[in-house]
Scaffold this active site. Structure first.
Site, mmCIF file in Angstrom:
data_model
loop_
_atom_site.group_PDB
_atom_site.id
_atom_site.type_symbol
_atom_site.label_atom_id
_atom_site.label_comp_id
_atom_site.label_asym_id
_atom_site.label_seq_id
_atom_site.Cartn_x
_atom_site.Cartn_y
_atom_site.Cartn_z
ATOM 1 N N ALA A 71 -5.917 0.559 -4.969
ATOM 2 C CA ALA A 71 -5.692 0.749 -3.534
ATOM 3 C C ALA A 71 -6.907 0.318 -2.716
ATOM 4 O O ALA A 71 -6.768 -0.133 -1.577
ATOM 5 C CB ALA A 71 -5.330 2.201 -3.238
ATOM 6 N N THR A 72 -8.105 0.438 -3.292
ATOM 7 C CA THR A 72 -9.298 -0.002 -2.555
ATOM 8 C C THR A 72 -9.173 -1.483 -2.209
ATOM 9 O O THR A 72 -9.366 -1.886 -1.050
ATOM 10 C CB THR A 72 -10.574 0.232 -3.403
ATOM 11 O OG1 THR A 72 -10.709 1.643 -3.622
ATOM 12 C CG2 THR A 72 -11.815 -0.310 -2.720
ATOM 13 N N GLN A 179 -1.830 8.145 -2.146
ATOM 14 C CA GLN A 179 -1.466 9.532 -2.465
ATOM 15 C C GLN A 179 -0.005 9.836 -2.132
ATOM 16 O O GLN A 179 0.469 10.945 -2.389
ATOM 17 C CB GLN A 179 -2.365 10.517 -1.697
ATOM 18 C CG GLN A 179 -3.848 10.391 -1.993
ATOM 19 C CD GLN A 179 -4.224 10.902 -3.387
ATOM 20 O OE1 GLN A 179 -3.426 11.521 -4.099
ATOM 21 N NE2 GLN A 179 -5.450 10.630 -3.797
ATOM 22 N N SER A 199 -1.678 2.683 -5.752
ATOM 23 C CA SER A 199 -2.679 2.715 -6.825
ATOM 24 C C SER A 199 -2.031 3.188 -8.123
ATOM 25 O O SER A 199 -1.290 4.177 -8.113
ATOM 26 C CB SER A 199 -3.795 3.683 -6.414
ATOM 27 O OG SER A 199 -4.658 3.925 -7.501
ATOM 28 N N HIS A 201 -3.479 4.518 -10.965
ATOM 29 C CA HIS A 201 -3.981 5.689 -11.696
ATOM 30 C C HIS A 201 -3.684 7.025 -11.020
ATOM 31 O O HIS A 201 -3.962 8.078 -11.579
ATOM 32 C CB HIS A 201 -5.485 5.540 -11.999
ATOM 33 C CG HIS A 201 -6.390 5.657 -10.812
ATOM 34 N ND1 HIS A 201 -7.117 6.782 -10.553
ATOM 35 C CD2 HIS A 201 -6.697 4.778 -9.821
ATOM 36 C CE1 HIS A 201 -7.852 6.591 -9.461
ATOM 37 N NE2 HIS A 201 -7.605 5.390 -9.002
ATOM 38 N N THR A 238 -6.600 -14.189 -12.661
ATOM 39 C CA THR A 238 -5.591 -14.053 -13.720
ATOM 40 C C THR A 238 -4.955 -12.672 -13.636
ATOM 41 O O THR A 238 -5.661 -11.663 -13.566
ATOM 42 C CB THR A 238 -6.259 -14.241 -15.094
ATOM 43 O OG1 THR A 238 -6.847 -15.540 -15.112
ATOM 44 C CG2 THR A 238 -5.249 -14.114 -16.220
ATOM 45 N N CYS A 324 -14.752 10.329 -4.349
ATOM 46 C CA CYS A 324 -15.850 9.437 -3.966
ATOM 47 C C CYS A 324 -16.841 10.128 -3.040
ATOM 48 O O CYS A 324 -17.876 9.565 -2.705
ATOM 49 C CB CYS A 324 -15.305 8.173 -3.298
ATOM 50 S SG CYS A 324 -14.405 8.516 -1.832
HETATM 51 C C1 LIG Z 1 -5.880 7.734 -0.005
HETATM 52 C C2 LIG Z 1 -6.608 6.899 -1.019
HETATM 53 N N1 LIG Z 1 -6.777 5.593 -0.793
HETATM 54 C C3 LIG Z 1 -7.398 4.787 -1.671
HETATM 55 C C4 LIG Z 1 -7.920 5.291 -2.838
HETATM 56 C C5 LIG Z 1 -8.608 4.343 -3.789
HETATM 57 O O1 LIG Z 1 -7.721 3.997 -4.811
HETATM 58 P P1 LIG Z 1 -8.190 3.133 -6.076
HETATM 59 O O2 LIG Z 1 -8.947 4.076 -6.958
HETATM 60 O O3 LIG Z 1 -6.918 2.654 -6.685
HETATM 61 O O4 LIG Z 1 -9.015 2.011 -5.574
HETATM 62 C C6 LIG Z 1 -7.794 6.653 -3.116
HETATM 63 C C7 LIG Z 1 -8.388 7.225 -4.340
HETATM 64 O O5 LIG Z 1 -8.953 8.306 -4.341
HETATM 65 C C8 LIG Z 1 -7.113 7.482 -2.185
HETATM 66 O O6 LIG Z 1 -6.959 8.793 -2.406
#
Ligand SMILES: Cc1ncc(COP(=O)(O)O)c(C=O)c1O
Length: 383
Positions: A71-72, A179, A199, A201, A238, A324
């Site tokens: 997601a990042t 989420q 995301s 995981h 890739t 984080c």
């Molecule tokens: C709302 C939200 N966005 C983005 C992320 C980041 O996701 P990823 O670990 O897949 O980069 C998180 C992860 O904690 C999240 O809770």
């Protein structure tokens, strides 16, 4: 020693079904999905099937799904990509101050480049103030971004309403659904979302994989932010077949279980909340106790330092907030944004409930939390 895991917003274990789906693509079916030979074609079919599974979870067509590293990266592509051309025009973007840092840090980077970065007001229940949002949007707004479900307090945002306001102003709406996916129903077409991040995981898939949905009609308004072989026009590199297959399998699982999970998790939440409020004097929920997803329970435990509680528990894994931010000594920016005092924010913990966990594990986990919290406040010693 068995660890009771109450931190599913940070990450989740890979489901056996997901792992089984992935393994062949690390072994015999290791081909590059871009290769024209038989192994490449086999990998390509698996990637296409995974795109269909991700698309089904969010109500999209498979061709609208771009695989990313998580997601990042999806948030970065959607947000930076919207500002990657015609930088001379006066442009602005609207950000949500309680969102994950993978959106907020992009906002800061854009501000450093001269983009007018605007911050949407948040109500005490953790929801975006729609009147405030409307007041920030204008002809020069490229994109507004909102996380559908907040990772610390579970607040659910009024996405369809936000999308309508953005479109009225000619802006895009990006939604971070890291989420939300698998927890609440998502229909990108009905809500008229322009871009949406998922995301792997967070939904029992592997780490290091995610997806970005891009509405076909707005695709021309995004530019890639990195360049290479053009596997997907917006995201070169890739395609990691095993990870993408894992994400697809996790999405299928999430879709299959979602309704069932929701009722299970409500029961777990009621038990956890009852035990915390009866066991710890003054314990109460941060944010709207009834409005968010039931999976996320953020509570103030008066007189207890959340960090001390979390780090001194050995049989239970939980957190004080977003993974984080856990190194930060500052009170949670999410809690302070909804009006929680710094003192209460520092006395808060976040419990994320896994619908599949046995009820007795939850009870044992919360017993340990209550026991430790009472030890830290001295309540146990006083009795
Ligand atoms: C709302 C939200 N966005 C983005 C992320 C980041 O996701 P990823 O670990 O897949 O980069 C998180 C992860 O904690 C999240 O809770």
């Amino acid at each position: 020693m068995k660890i009771i895991y109450l931190d599913g917003c940070a990450t989740t274990a890979v489901d056996d079904e997901v792992l089984d789906a992935m393994l062949p693509y690390l072994r015999e079916d290791f081909g590059n999905p871009s290769s024209p030979h038989v192994l490449g074609k086999r990998a390509r079919r698996a990637v296409d099937a995974a795109a269909a599974s991700v698309a089904a979870l969010v109500g999209a067509d498979p061709e609208t799904i771009v695989f990313t590293s998580g997601a990042t990266e999806s948030n970065n592509i959607a947000l930076l990509g919207a500002f990657a051309h015609d930088d001379r025009a006066p442009v602005n973007g609207v950000f949500c101050p309680i969102d994950h840092k993978s959106s907020l840090a992009v906002g800061r980077a854009l501000a450093g480049r001269g983009v007018d970065v605007r911050t949407v007001p948040i109500r005490p229940d953790g929801r975006v103030d729609l009147t405030g949002l409307a007041g920030l949007l204008d002809l020069h707004t490229r994109v507004a971004t909102v996380a559908w479900v907040n990772s610390e307090i579970g607040a659910v945002q009024p996405i369809a309403e936000a999308a309508a306001l953005c479109h009225e102003a000619g802006a895009l709406l990006h939604v971070d659904a890291a989420q939300a996916a698998g927890r609440i129903p998502i229909d990108v077409r009905a809500a008229e979302i322009d871009t949406l991040s998922v995301s792997g995981h967070k939904i029992h898939g592997p780490k290091g994989v995610g997806a970005l949905y891009v509405r076909p009609e707005i695709r021309h308004r995004l530019r890639p932010i990195m360049f290479g072989g053009g596997q997907y026009a917006l995201r070169s590199g890739t395609v990691p077949t095993h990870l993408v297959v894992g994400l697809g399998a996790a999405c299928e699982l999430a879709l299959r279980r979602r309704n069932d999970d929701w009722s299970r998790v409500r029961r777990l939440r009621a038990t956890a909340l009852d035990m915390l409020t009866t066991g710890i004097e003054g314990a109460r929920v941060n944010g709207d106790p009834h409005g968010g997803v039931p999976h996320v329970l953020n509570v103030v435990l008066p007189g207890v330092r959340g960090e001390s509680l979390v780090s001194s528990l050995h049989g239970v894994a939980l957190s004080t907030g977003s993974a984080c931010n856990s190194d930060s000594q500052e009170p949670s920016y999410v809690l302070t944004a909804i009006g929680v005092s710094p003192e209460d924010a520092n006395s808060s913990i976040r419990i994320c409930l896994d619908p599949r966990m046995p009820h007795e594990d939850l009870v044992r986990g919360i017993e340990l939390v209550v026991e430790r919290a009472r030890g830290l406040t001295g309540a146990a010693a006083a009795r």
